[in-house]
Design an enzyme around this catalytic site. Structure first.
Site, PDB file in Angstrom:
ATOM      1  N   SER A  32      51.211  56.312  37.442  1.00  0.00           N
ATOM      2  CA  SER A  32      49.806  56.371  37.841  1.00  0.00           C
ATOM      3  C   SER A  32      49.536  57.332  38.975  1.00  0.00           C
ATOM      4  O   SER A  32      48.437  57.842  39.107  1.00  0.00           O
ATOM      5  CB  SER A  32      49.333  54.973  38.244  1.00  0.00           C
ATOM      6  OG  SER A  32      50.164  54.428  39.254  1.00  0.00           O
ATOM      7  N   HIS A  63      48.353  53.439  31.765  1.00  0.00           N
ATOM      8  CA  HIS A  63      47.601  54.706  31.772  1.00  0.00           C
ATOM      9  C   HIS A  63      47.761  55.480  30.464  1.00  0.00           C
ATOM     10  O   HIS A  63      47.179  56.555  30.316  1.00  0.00           O
ATOM     11  CB  HIS A  63      48.059  55.569  32.947  1.00  0.00           C
ATOM     12  CG  HIS A  63      47.671  54.965  34.257  1.00  0.00           C
ATOM     13  ND1 HIS A  63      46.486  55.237  34.888  1.00  0.00           N
ATOM     14  CD2 HIS A  63      48.294  54.033  35.024  1.00  0.00           C
ATOM     15  CE1 HIS A  63      46.402  54.529  36.002  1.00  0.00           C
ATOM     16  NE2 HIS A  63      47.488  53.791  36.110  1.00  0.00           N
ATOM     17  N   LYS A  87      41.387  50.562  31.779  1.00  0.00           N
ATOM     18  CA  LYS A  87      41.395  52.011  32.004  1.00  0.00           C
ATOM     19  C   LYS A  87      40.767  52.704  30.782  1.00  0.00           C
ATOM     20  O   LYS A  87      39.568  52.689  30.672  1.00  0.00           O
ATOM     21  CB  LYS A  87      42.811  52.460  32.357  1.00  0.00           C
ATOM     22  CG  LYS A  87      43.302  51.707  33.630  1.00  0.00           C
ATOM     23  CD  LYS A  87      44.570  52.224  34.183  1.00  0.00           C
ATOM     24  CE  LYS A  87      45.171  51.303  35.242  1.00  0.00           C
ATOM     25  NZ  LYS A  87      44.336  51.005  36.404  1.00  0.00           N
TER      26      LYS A  87
END
Ligand SMILES: Cc1ncc(COP(=O)(O)O)c(C=O)c1O
Length: 405
Positions: free
Chosen positions: A199, A227, A258
């Site tokens: 990240s 992610h 996300k």
């Protein structure tokens, strides 16, 4: 659907007494953070976020969100959430184990199974809870965890919570990992744990090598796709899919907050593993399920990920162009290889200064400082979204290159 929120009416400030003596250390600790340049601002966002964001009343191009595919503000998710809230109410009211697991949660788990092509999954109230509770449910005292030095805080906390012995291997170094496992032969259980897309610096774990090490040493392998979900792979399920590591990675975790644009987390894998987590993962058992409306929004986003592959393709294409441009200009972007592009600044002050400069150019690119990154490796992190135009990215590259000259 257009909705407006009234601006926050600030009440008159309340009188603040000095901290009671047993808590006086807190003021001192805050003073130290200020002196070290580590005090975090408390920003207020107004309205829906997208390619731009209004922060503290200022509209900026938004490189500070993990809304990689642009679904967080998508009206299709809002509609799905509203429909579920109408039929199921808002709060889940209880742990999923008791009565909090609604039809919406059940549909969400089916959607996750389909996206990842796995037989079973379990939804958690957050990605943080998914990681920390899963690790603590898999290993305990006397077992060994091998964890990449740049893993996310939720993994680090899960390792601590488990009370297993932990070895930290150098970032993405499968050979060093192997040496640790070779030295840990007598252990009851061994767990390797890694982010797939890191990240902070946008680097990618060597999943194929990690699978091989895990296989050779009979270790469990857990990969956090927080992610990568929605962004990588033909189906959009993440880097495990892209690298063909579905069989080598035993435990796949991720977040719905996300690219999926909602909130919550998940763990996916063998049905027995998922059943075990339903009996042993304390962050699932002893926490209220997230609202059904949130589960419905996440389910809708997963459908959109299947229907709109062009979003992830375009995002990754534009990210590659930006990285090339910065590298050609001699900018240190670490070994970034995805839609997270760090600009390494060094000291905390340098990162804050660069971020402030970019803000004067209309760009929100947050500074990332210790403890999120090691001392001396502070950076500004540009998180790209499908909502950014080529012009936005050119503007970002121009501003960084000019500032660094
Ligand atoms: C790598 C990684 N794992 C897990 C999480 C936690 O996810 P959530 O925000 O859903 O709690 C994050 C969030 O920042 C993350 O970056």
């Amino acid at each position: 659907m257009t909705c407006r929120t009234d601006p926050v009416a600030h009440p008159p400030p309340r009188p603040v007494q000095p901290l009671p003596e047993p808590l006086a250390w807190v003021s001192e600790a805050l003073d130290h953070l200020t002196a070290d340049g580590l005090r975090r601002p408390h920003r207020i966002r107004s309205g829906r976020q997208g390619g731009t964001v209004e922060l503290d009343g200022r509209s900026l191009i938004n490189f500070g969100s993990n809304d990689y595919l642009g679904y967080a503000g998508d009206v299709r998710l809002t509609k799905a959430a509203s429909k579920a809230a109408c039929s199921e109410g808002f709060g889940a009211g209880a742990s999923p184990l008791v009565s909090g697991h609604s039809q919406a949660h059940e549909r969400l788990e089916h959607a996750i199974n389909q996206l990842l092509d796995v037989p079973a999954s379990v939804a958690f109230p957050s990605g943080f809870a998914a990681n920390s509770a899963t690790i603590a449910a898999l290993v305990g005292p006397g077992d060994l965890i091998a964890s990449d030095e740049r893993n996310h805080a939720s993994i680090i906390d899960g390792c601590r919570l488990s009370r297993a012995d932990v070895v930290i291997y150098p970032h993405r170094d499968a050979a060093a990992l192997e040496a640790h496992l070779a030295a840990a032969r007598g252990r009851r259980r061994r767990l390797i744990v890694t982010d797939t897309l890191f990240s902070m610096d946008g680097t990618i774990a060597p999943l194929v090598d990690l699978c091989e090490v895990a296989r050779r040493h009979g270790a469990m392998l857990m990969a956090d796709e927080a992610h990568a979900t929605g962004v990588f792979g033909k189906r959009g399920s993440g880097l495990v899919e892209l690298t063909g590591c579905e069989h080598g990675v035993h435990i796949r975790t991720g977040t719905l907050s996300k690219a999926i644009g909602a909130a919550g987390g998940f763990v996916a894998g063998h049905p027995d593993l998922i059943e075990w987590l339903r009996h042993a993962a304390r962050g699932w058992i002893f926490s209220t399920a997230h609202p059904p409306a949130v589960a419905a929004a996440a389910t809708r986003a997963i459908e959109l990920i299947a229907a709109e592959p062009h979003r992830r393709q375009e995002l990754l294409g534009r990210a590659a162009v930006l990285r090339d441009r910065l590298l050609t200009a001699g900018i240190d972007i670490s070994a970034a290889a995805a839609q997270i592009v760090p600009i390494v600044a060094g000291t905390a002050e340098a990162a804050v200064g660069l971020s402030a400069h970019l803000a004067t150019r209309g760009l929100f690119v947050p500074a990332i400082r210790p403890p999120s990154v090691p001392q001396g490796r502070s950076l500004v992190r540009a998180s790209l979204s499908w909502l950014h135009s080529d012009t936005d990215l050119d503007h970002l590259a121009d501003a960084i290159i000019t500032c660094r000259r």
